[in-house]
Design a protein around this motif. Sequence first.
Motif, PDB file in Angstrom:
ATOM      1  N   LYS A 143      24.579   9.834  91.534  1.00 30.51           N
ATOM      2  CA  LYS A 143      25.980   9.664  91.935  1.00 30.51           C
ATOM      3  C   LYS A 143      26.437   8.202  91.998  1.00 30.51           C
ATOM      4  O   LYS A 143      27.514   7.886  91.504  1.00 30.51           O
ATOM      5  CB  LYS A 143      26.246  10.338  93.298  1.00 30.51           C
ATOM      6  CG  LYS A 143      26.487  11.842  93.193  1.00 30.51           C
ATOM      7  CD  LYS A 143      27.943  12.177  92.912  1.00 30.51           C
ATOM      8  CE  LYS A 143      28.173  13.628  92.563  1.00 30.51           C
ATOM      9  NZ  LYS A 143      28.229  14.510  93.731  1.00 30.51           N
ATOM     10  N   PRO A 144      25.635   7.301  92.576  1.00 32.32           N
ATOM     11  CA  PRO A 144      26.097   5.905  92.641  1.00 32.32           C
ATOM     12  C   PRO A 144      26.386   5.328  91.255  1.00 32.32           C
ATOM     13  O   PRO A 144      27.354   4.598  91.068  1.00 32.32           O
ATOM     14  CB  PRO A 144      24.937   5.176  93.322  1.00 32.32           C
ATOM     15  CG  PRO A 144      24.259   6.229  94.119  1.00 32.32           C
ATOM     16  CD  PRO A 144      24.393   7.494  93.326  1.00 32.32           C
ATOM     17  N   ALA A 145      25.555   5.672  90.266  1.00 32.62           N
ATOM     18  CA  ALA A 145      25.763   5.154  88.919  1.00 32.62           C
ATOM     19  C   ALA A 145      27.004   5.779  88.279  1.00 32.62           C
ATOM     20  O   ALA A 145      27.720   5.137  87.523  1.00 32.62           O
ATOM     21  CB  ALA A 145      24.537   5.436  88.066  1.00 32.62           C
ATOM     22  N   LYS A 146      27.260   7.046  88.623  1.00 35.33           N
ATOM     23  CA  LYS A 146      28.411   7.747  88.030  1.00 35.33           C
ATOM     24  C   LYS A 146      29.714   7.303  88.658  1.00 35.33           C
ATOM     25  O   LYS A 146      30.734   7.213  87.988  1.00 35.33           O
ATOM     26  CB  LYS A 146      28.246   9.247  88.262  1.00 35.33           C
ATOM     27  CG  LYS A 146      27.517   9.991  87.159  1.00 35.33           C
ATOM     28  CD  LYS A 146      27.618  11.451  87.510  1.00 35.33           C
ATOM     29  CE  LYS A 146      27.117  12.427  86.527  1.00 35.33           C
ATOM     30  NZ  LYS A 146      26.682  13.656  87.249  1.00 35.33           N
ATOM     31  N   TYR A 147      29.708   7.093  89.965  1.00 40.43           N
ATOM     32  CA  TYR A 147      30.939   6.749  90.690  1.00 40.43           C
ATOM     33  C   TYR A 147      30.731   5.464  91.473  1.00 40.43           C
ATOM     34  O   TYR A 147      30.684   5.478  92.709  1.00 40.43           O
ATOM     35  CB  TYR A 147      31.331   7.892  91.631  1.00 40.43           C
ATOM     36  CG  TYR A 147      31.361   9.226  90.962  1.00 40.43           C
ATOM     37  CD1 TYR A 147      32.252   9.477  89.918  1.00 40.43           C
ATOM     38  CD2 TYR A 147      30.501  10.247  91.359  1.00 40.43           C
ATOM     39  CE1 TYR A 147      32.274  10.698  89.277  1.00 40.43           C
ATOM     40  CE2 TYR A 147      30.519  11.483  90.728  1.00 40.43           C
ATOM     41  CZ  TYR A 147      31.405  11.698  89.697  1.00 40.43           C
ATOM     42  OH  TYR A 147      31.432  12.915  89.065  1.00 40.43           O
ATOM     43  N   PRO A 148      30.599   4.335  90.761  1.00 38.54           N
ATOM     44  CA  PRO A 148      30.191   3.104  91.455  1.00 38.54           C
ATOM     45  C   PRO A 148      31.203   2.554  92.455  1.00 38.54           C
ATOM     46  O   PRO A 148      30.822   1.913  93.418  1.00 38.54           O
ATOM     47  CB  PRO A 148      29.980   2.106  90.303  1.00 38.54           C
ATOM     48  CG  PRO A 148      30.712   2.666  89.139  1.00 38.54           C
ATOM     49  CD  PRO A 148      30.725   4.154  89.301  1.00 38.54           C
ATOM     50  N   LEU A 149      32.507   2.830  92.256  1.00 38.73           N
ATOM     51  CA  LEU A 149      33.512   2.133  93.063  1.00 38.73           C
ATOM     52  C   LEU A 149      33.320   2.344  94.559  1.00 38.73           C
ATOM     53  O   LEU A 149      33.304   1.388  95.336  1.00 38.73           O
ATOM     54  CB  LEU A 149      34.934   2.556  92.652  1.00 38.73           C
ATOM     55  CG  LEU A 149      36.044   1.874  93.450  1.00 38.73           C
ATOM     56  CD1 LEU A 149      36.039   0.371  93.234  1.00 38.73           C
ATOM     57  CD2 LEU A 149      37.409   2.458  93.099  1.00 38.73           C
ATOM     58  N   VAL A 150      33.167   3.602  94.962  1.00 39.23           N
ATOM     59  CA  VAL A 150      33.094   3.871  96.403  1.00 39.23           C
ATOM     60  C   VAL A 150      31.852   3.219  97.022  1.00 39.23           C
ATOM     61  O   VAL A 150      31.894   2.693  98.129  1.00 39.23           O
ATOM     62  CB  VAL A 150      33.167   5.389  96.702  1.00 39.23           C
ATOM     63  CG1 VAL A 150      31.968   6.135  96.160  1.00 39.23           C
ATOM     64  CG2 VAL A 150      33.318   5.634  98.185  1.00 39.23           C
TER      65      VAL A 150
ATOM     66  N   ALA B  81      17.930   5.632  94.432  1.00 43.52           N
ATOM     67  CA  ALA B  81      19.300   5.677  94.939  1.00 43.52           C
ATOM     68  C   ALA B  81      19.591   4.458  95.802  1.00 43.52           C
ATOM     69  O   ALA B  81      20.616   3.796  95.656  1.00 43.52           O
ATOM     70  CB  ALA B  81      19.538   6.966  95.728  1.00 43.52           C
ATOM     71  N   ARG B  82      18.660   4.145  96.700  1.00 42.58           N
ATOM     72  CA  ARG B  82      18.830   2.961  97.559  1.00 42.58           C
ATOM     73  C   ARG B  82      18.971   1.708  96.725  1.00 42.58           C
ATOM     74  O   ARG B  82      19.829   0.873  96.978  1.00 42.58           O
ATOM     75  CB  ARG B  82      17.590   2.776  98.446  1.00 42.58           C
ATOM     76  CG  ARG B  82      17.603   3.563  99.726  1.00 42.58           C
ATOM     77  CD  ARG B  82      16.251   3.364 100.405  1.00 42.58           C
ATOM     78  NE  ARG B  82      16.123   4.183 101.585  1.00 42.58           N
ATOM     79  CZ  ARG B  82      16.514   3.784 102.797  1.00 42.58           C
ATOM     80  NH1 ARG B  82      17.044   2.599 102.968  1.00 42.58           N
ATOM     81  NH2 ARG B  82      16.380   4.581 103.829  1.00 42.58           N
ATOM     82  N   GLN B  83      18.110   1.591  95.721  1.00 45.01           N
ATOM     83  CA  GLN B  83      18.105   0.395  94.888  1.00 45.01           C
ATOM     84  C   GLN B  83      19.433   0.255  94.159  1.00 45.01           C
ATOM     85  O   GLN B  83      20.001  -0.837  94.078  1.00 45.01           O
ATOM     86  CB  GLN B  83      16.958   0.484  93.891  1.00 45.01           C
ATOM     87  CG  GLN B  83      16.522  -0.865  93.380  1.00 45.01           C
ATOM     88  CD  GLN B  83      15.385  -0.728  92.364  1.00 45.01           C
ATOM     89  OE1 GLN B  83      14.718   0.297  92.302  1.00 45.01           O
ATOM     90  NE2 GLN B  83      15.198  -1.753  91.570  1.00 45.01           N
TER      91      GLN B  83
ATOM     92  N   LEU C 208      24.785  -2.458  93.760  1.00 50.22           N
ATOM     93  CA  LEU C 208      26.245  -2.481  93.718  1.00 50.22           C
ATOM     94  C   LEU C 208      26.829  -3.180  94.922  1.00 50.22           C
ATOM     95  O   LEU C 208      27.956  -3.670  94.890  1.00 50.22           O
ATOM     96  CB  LEU C 208      26.776  -1.042  93.744  1.00 50.22           C
ATOM     97  CG  LEU C 208      26.784  -0.280  92.439  1.00 50.22           C
ATOM     98  CD1 LEU C 208      26.902   1.212  92.726  1.00 50.22           C
ATOM     99  CD2 LEU C 208      27.961  -0.736  91.604  1.00 50.22           C
ATOM    100  N   ASN C 209      26.089  -3.177  96.012  1.00 50.35           N
ATOM    101  CA  ASN C 209      26.652  -3.589  97.289  1.00 50.35           C
ATOM    102  C   ASN C 209      25.532  -4.118  98.189  1.00 50.35           C
ATOM    103  O   ASN C 209      25.067  -3.433  99.097  1.00 50.35           O
ATOM    104  CB  ASN C 209      27.320  -2.362  97.914  1.00 50.35           C
ATOM    105  CG  ASN C 209      28.138  -2.689  99.133  1.00 50.35           C
ATOM    106  OD1 ASN C 209      28.040  -3.776  99.679  1.00 50.35           O
ATOM    107  ND2 ASN C 209      28.916  -1.744  99.574  1.00 50.35           N
ATOM    108  N   PRO C 210      25.107  -5.354  97.934  1.00 50.71           N
ATOM    109  CA  PRO C 210      23.912  -5.882  98.616  1.00 50.71           C
ATOM    110  C   PRO C 210      24.031  -5.952 100.146  1.00 50.71           C
ATOM    111  O   PRO C 210      23.027  -5.983 100.834  1.00 50.71           O
ATOM    112  CB  PRO C 210      23.779  -7.293  98.023  1.00 50.71           C
ATOM    113  CG  PRO C 210      24.516  -7.244  96.732  1.00 50.71           C
ATOM    114  CD  PRO C 210      25.638  -6.277  96.935  1.00 50.71           C
ATOM    115  N   LYS C 211      25.273  -5.962 100.675  1.00 52.94           N
ATOM    116  CA  LYS C 211      25.422  -6.116 102.127  1.00 52.94           C
ATOM    117  C   LYS C 211      25.609  -4.791 102.865  1.00 52.94           C
ATOM    118  O   LYS C 211      25.833  -4.781 104.066  1.00 52.94           O
ATOM    119  CB  LYS C 211      26.632  -7.014 102.418  1.00 52.94           C
ATOM    120  CG  LYS C 211      26.388  -8.461 102.016  1.00 52.94           C
ATOM    121  CD  LYS C 211      27.644  -9.290 102.243  1.00 52.94           C
ATOM    122  CE  LYS C 211      27.531 -10.626 101.520  1.00 52.94           C
ATOM    123  NZ  LYS C 211      28.845 -11.160 101.169  1.00 52.94           N
TER     124      LYS C 211
END
Lengths: 231, 120
Positions: free
Chosen positions: A149-156, A181-183, A188-191
């Motif tokens: 999911k993170p790769a498919k919908y990166p914006l959120v 998934a965590r990685q 996408l969002n290191p913080k």
Amino acid sequence: MKVIVAQDLLEANDGIAGRNRLRWDSLGTLVVNLISAPGAGKTTLLEQVLEDVSRDLAVGVIEGDIYTCRDAERIARLKVATVQINTKGACHLDAGMIERAWQELELQCGKRLDLLFIENVGNLVCPAEFDLGEDIKVALLSVSEGSDKPAKYPLVFHQAQACVLTKVDLLPYTDFDLGAARQEIFGLNPKVAMFATSAKTGEGVEDFCRWLRQQVQVKREKKQDYDQRQG
Amino acid sequence: MHELALMENLIDIIEQSARAHDISRITKVRIIVGKLTAAMPEALELAFQVLTRPSTENGSHGINWENAVLEIEEREVLAQCPECHKQFKVDDLSLMCSTCNRPAQVISGRELQVDYFEGE
Ligand SMILES: [Zn+2]
């Protein structure tokens, strides 16, 4: 004739969102926008969180739903001030809907809120585009949805201040790759603040509530600073 | 499908500007869409077709949208490292600078914007 416009498509929404943000900043109310796909367990997590935080904080909820008010009924049972928005088919909440719902909620509860939750409609994609004036976006991802999911919908996942993985008790029965998934989310969002939770076992919910309380405190201090400077 | 809402905004923005410029027929619209948005170009195109179709109520405020063409420029996601100031294209979904291993800032790819329109 050619006319250069150079204007954001979301300008109208963002203007209202800015107004909402100013209002909540002046009140010191922390606003949390919960975003997930349908069935990720948003309402269930919210119920558990509310039970915890409403013990000592003044909390309100704006429930977004496409057609029904089932979720609002579930939340209202917890004796938390709740206002329902029916989007009548729209796949997201916008800042104008929230502004109207907030006016209603203020009338209904009649006191300053420490914490306002906005449960967005079940959709991981569209709500990410609309600023509501919130302080924090929380992206929820259940392990039954798959780790792609993170790769498919990166914006959120890029925009969220916190990411809550739900239903982690199901990990042994799915092919969800927690490490991957965590990685991806951290990439996408290191913080981002990450929580692994299970509504069934209660795992992680307390950690998430503790983090929310810290954010409430930060917001309160910001308001005190602001008041002193005015004062 | 929030693309429909985005295209409704587009029509409002352009009709307002068209009236200010005494334009009554739109021939072309160009928008910029970053790849780090939730908007799908195909869905934007479809929504545009639906909203500018003649005989619907939309676009009937004295502005003619018949045969108007939508052009979409997609923008890549670019990030910049706060440490070494290197700019790089984000195509593996990672915002970490490969040199400094520090999180970089997105500097392009979040656009959702009307560039210009043409009409008469
Ligand atoms: Zn660097």
